[in-house]
Design a protein around this motif. Structure first.
Motif, mmCIF file in Angstrom:
data_model
loop_
_atom_site.group_PDB
_atom_site.id
_atom_site.type_symbol
_atom_site.label_atom_id
_atom_site.label_comp_id
_atom_site.label_asym_id
_atom_site.label_seq_id
_atom_site.Cartn_x
_atom_site.Cartn_y
_atom_site.Cartn_z
ATOM 1 N N GLU A 1 -21.349 23.803 11.529
ATOM 2 C CA GLU A 1 -22.476 23.065 10.940
ATOM 3 C C GLU A 1 -22.525 21.626 11.463
ATOM 4 O O GLU A 1 -23.599 21.101 11.750
ATOM 5 N N ALA A 2 -21.365 21.009 11.582
ATOM 6 C CA ALA A 2 -21.316 19.643 12.115
ATOM 7 C C ALA A 2 -21.837 19.625 13.557
ATOM 8 O O ALA A 2 -22.602 18.733 13.943
ATOM 9 N N CYS A 3 -21.445 20.616 14.346
ATOM 10 C CA CYS A 3 -21.920 20.713 15.735
ATOM 11 C C CYS A 3 -23.432 20.934 15.778
ATOM 12 O O CYS A 3 -24.125 20.325 16.597
ATOM 13 N N LEU A 4 -23.931 21.794 14.929
ATOM 14 C CA LEU A 4 -25.369 22.069 14.920
ATOM 15 C C LEU A 4 -26.167 20.821 14.559
ATOM 16 O O LEU A 4 -27.235 20.585 15.115
ATOM 17 N N ARG A 5 -25.645 20.011 13.633
ATOM 18 C CA ARG A 5 -26.322 18.756 13.291
ATOM 19 C C ARG A 5 -26.348 17.822 14.500
ATOM 20 O O ARG A 5 -27.363 17.176 14.782
ATOM 21 N N LEU A 6 -25.249 17.757 15.231
ATOM 22 C CA LEU A 6 -25.197 16.909 16.425
ATOM 23 C C LEU A 6 -26.130 17.425 17.520
ATOM 24 O O LEU A 6 -26.809 16.655 18.191
ATOM 25 N N LEU A 7 -26.170 18.744 17.684
ATOM 26 C CA LEU A 7 -27.026 19.337 18.717
ATOM 27 C C LEU A 7 -28.512 19.230 18.363
ATOM 28 O O LEU A 7 -29.356 19.285 19.248
ATOM 29 N N ALA A 8 -28.818 19.077 17.082
ATOM 30 C CA ALA A 8 -30.215 18.923 16.677
ATOM 31 C C ALA A 8 -30.776 17.580 17.146
ATOM 32 O O ALA A 8 -31.976 17.448 17.373
ATOM 33 N N VAL A 9 -29.905 16.608 17.325
ATOM 34 C CA VAL A 9 -30.329 15.280 17.763
ATOM 35 C C VAL A 9 -30.578 15.270 19.270
ATOM 36 O O VAL A 9 -31.601 14.806 19.734
ATOM 37 N N ARG A 10 -29.601 15.784 20.039
ATOM 38 C CA ARG A 10 -29.728 15.882 21.496
ATOM 39 C C ARG A 10 -28.685 16.864 22.014
ATOM 40 O O ARG A 10 -27.720 17.167 21.330
ATOM 41 N N ALA A 11 -28.901 17.329 23.237
ATOM 42 C CA ALA A 11 -27.930 18.224 23.856
ATOM 43 C C ALA A 11 -26.634 17.453 24.086
ATOM 44 O O ALA A 11 -26.649 16.252 24.360
ATOM 45 N N ARG A 12 -25.519 18.143 23.968
ATOM 46 C CA ARG A 12 -24.206 17.520 24.152
ATOM 47 C C ARG A 12 -23.297 18.467 24.919
ATOM 48 O O ARG A 12 -23.458 19.677 24.855
ATOM 49 N N SER A 13 -22.328 17.879 25.595
ATOM 50 C CA SER A 13 -21.343 18.691 26.315
ATOM 51 C C SER A 13 -20.301 19.211 25.320
ATOM 52 O O SER A 13 -20.155 18.693 24.211
ATOM 53 N N ARG A 14 -19.578 20.219 25.760
ATOM 54 C CA ARG A 14 -18.527 20.791 24.928
ATOM 55 C C ARG A 14 -17.478 19.724 24.586
ATOM 56 O O ARG A 14 -17.008 19.636 23.449
ATOM 57 N N ALA A 15 -17.124 18.900 25.568
ATOM 58 C CA ALA A 15 -16.120 17.860 25.343
ATOM 59 C C ALA A 15 -16.605 16.823 24.332
ATOM 60 O O ALA A 15 -15.818 16.354 23.503
ATOM 61 N N GLU A 16 -17.882 16.462 24.386
ATOM 62 C CA GLU A 16 -18.432 15.517 23.408
ATOM 63 C C GLU A 16 -18.315 16.081 21.996
ATOM 64 O O GLU A 16 -17.935 15.373 21.064
ATOM 65 N N LEU A 17 -18.675 17.349 21.846
ATOM 66 C CA LEU A 17 -18.602 17.978 20.517
ATOM 67 C C LEU A 17 -17.153 18.053 20.036
ATOM 68 O O LEU A 17 -16.870 17.782 18.864
ATOM 69 N N ALA A 18 -16.241 18.401 20.929
ATOM 70 C CA ALA A 18 -14.823 18.479 20.557
ATOM 71 C C ALA A 18 -14.312 17.115 20.106
ATOM 72 O O ALA A 18 -13.583 17.012 19.111
ATOM 73 N N GLN A 19 -14.720 16.081 20.807
ATOM 74 C CA GLN A 19 -14.302 14.733 20.450
ATOM 75 C C GLN A 19 -14.848 14.334 19.076
ATOM 76 O O GLN A 19 -14.132 13.769 18.251
ATOM 77 N N ARG A 20 -16.108 14.633 18.829
ATOM 78 C CA ARG A 20 -16.710 14.297 17.536
ATOM 79 C C ARG A 20 -16.034 15.062 16.395
ATOM 80 O O ARG A 20 -15.807 14.503 15.317
ATOM 81 N N LEU A 21 -15.714 16.340 16.627
ATOM 82 C CA LEU A 21 -15.034 17.110 15.587
ATOM 83 C C LEU A 21 -13.637 16.554 15.330
ATOM 84 O O LEU A 21 -13.181 16.511 14.181
ATOM 85 N N ALA A 22 -12.960 16.125 16.376
ATOM 86 C CA ALA A 22 -11.616 15.550 16.211
ATOM 87 C C ALA A 22 -11.681 14.281 15.371
ATOM 88 O O ALA A 22 -10.818 14.062 14.511
ATOM 89 N N THR A 23 -12.709 13.452 15.593
ATOM 90 C CA THR A 23 -12.817 12.221 14.807
ATOM 91 C C THR A 23 -13.146 12.527 13.344
ATOM 92 O O THR A 23 -12.841 11.726 12.472
ATOM 93 N N LYS A 24 -13.750 13.683 13.097
ATOM 94 C CA LYS A 24 -14.052 14.082 11.719
ATOM 95 C C LYS A 24 -12.847 14.748 11.046
ATOM 96 O O LYS A 24 -12.919 15.116 9.882
ATOM 97 N N GLY A 25 -11.779 14.947 11.799
ATOM 98 C CA GLY A 25 -10.556 15.476 11.214
ATOM 99 C C GLY A 25 -10.337 16.967 11.364
ATOM 100 O O GLY A 25 -9.430 17.523 10.746
ATOM 101 N N TYR A 26 -11.124 17.628 12.168
ATOM 102 C CA TYR A 26 -10.922 19.060 12.381
ATOM 103 C C TYR A 26 -9.757 19.266 13.336
ATOM 104 O O TYR A 26 -9.571 18.510 14.284
#
Length: 182
Positions: A35-60
């Protein structure tokens, strides 16, 4: 602390308390990560590494992150090759970025070399030269008349270099546009 002195919304049974109970000890569930990834992708396209980094900062955790990203990639929502192609097209067309700057941007976004190279190959030398010439023509309109030719040359070549065009291409395009302008 006296009974009932807890802040509003922080007692047992509140939404805040329930969201903490739904979390796994590792920092979140795969569904929450998706769900967190889908919210980020709704704003703009992102690379896999960008999404992984954002999830890591959220504590996943890395395991939860990898599972969520694999599921999203499995249904085609994460595709670094398509992301790179879209990014290169948009940044070259609308921002006037050259291949060198685009390659650096893709590296920062965690896109691997193969996907980056394929996307950058979509820009031909002629396309890059034409875009550079367009930028020079636009910039020439705002340069004061009577400015020393060498100073104008340095400014224009520098402008193209900052946008990621090679020095040789920048120099060639600027000389040609200055000759055409005279």
């Amino acid at each position: 602390m006296a009974a009932g002195s807890e802040g509003a919304g922080s007692g047992p049974g509140t939404d805040f308390d329930r969201s903490r109970k739904d979390r796994t000890p590792q920092g979140g569930t795969v569904e929450q990560a998706k769900e967190a990834c889908l919210r980020l992708l709704a704003v703009r396209a992102r690379s896999r590494a960008e999404l992984a980094q954002r999830l890591a900062t959220k504590g996943y955790t890395p395991e939860i992150t990898e599972e969520a990203l694999s599921r999203l990639a499995g249904v085609g929502l994460i595709d670094d090759a398509a992301f790179a192609a879209e990014w290169v097209h948009a940044r070259h067309t609308f921002s006037g970025k050259g291949k060198q700057a685009l390659a650096q941007e893709l590296r920062r976004k965690g896109v691997d070399r193969a996907d980056s190279a394929a996307a950058l190959d979509a820009i031909s030398s002629d396309d890059e030269a034409e875009r550079a010439a367009d930028l020079v023509r636009r910039k020439l309109r705002s340069i004061p008349a009577g400015l020393d030719r060498e100073k104008v040359l340095r400014r224009l070549v520098g402008m193209l270099a900052r946008r990621g065009y090679s020095q040789s291409l920048a120099f060639t395009v600027v000389k040609a546009e200055l000759a055409a302008d005279e």
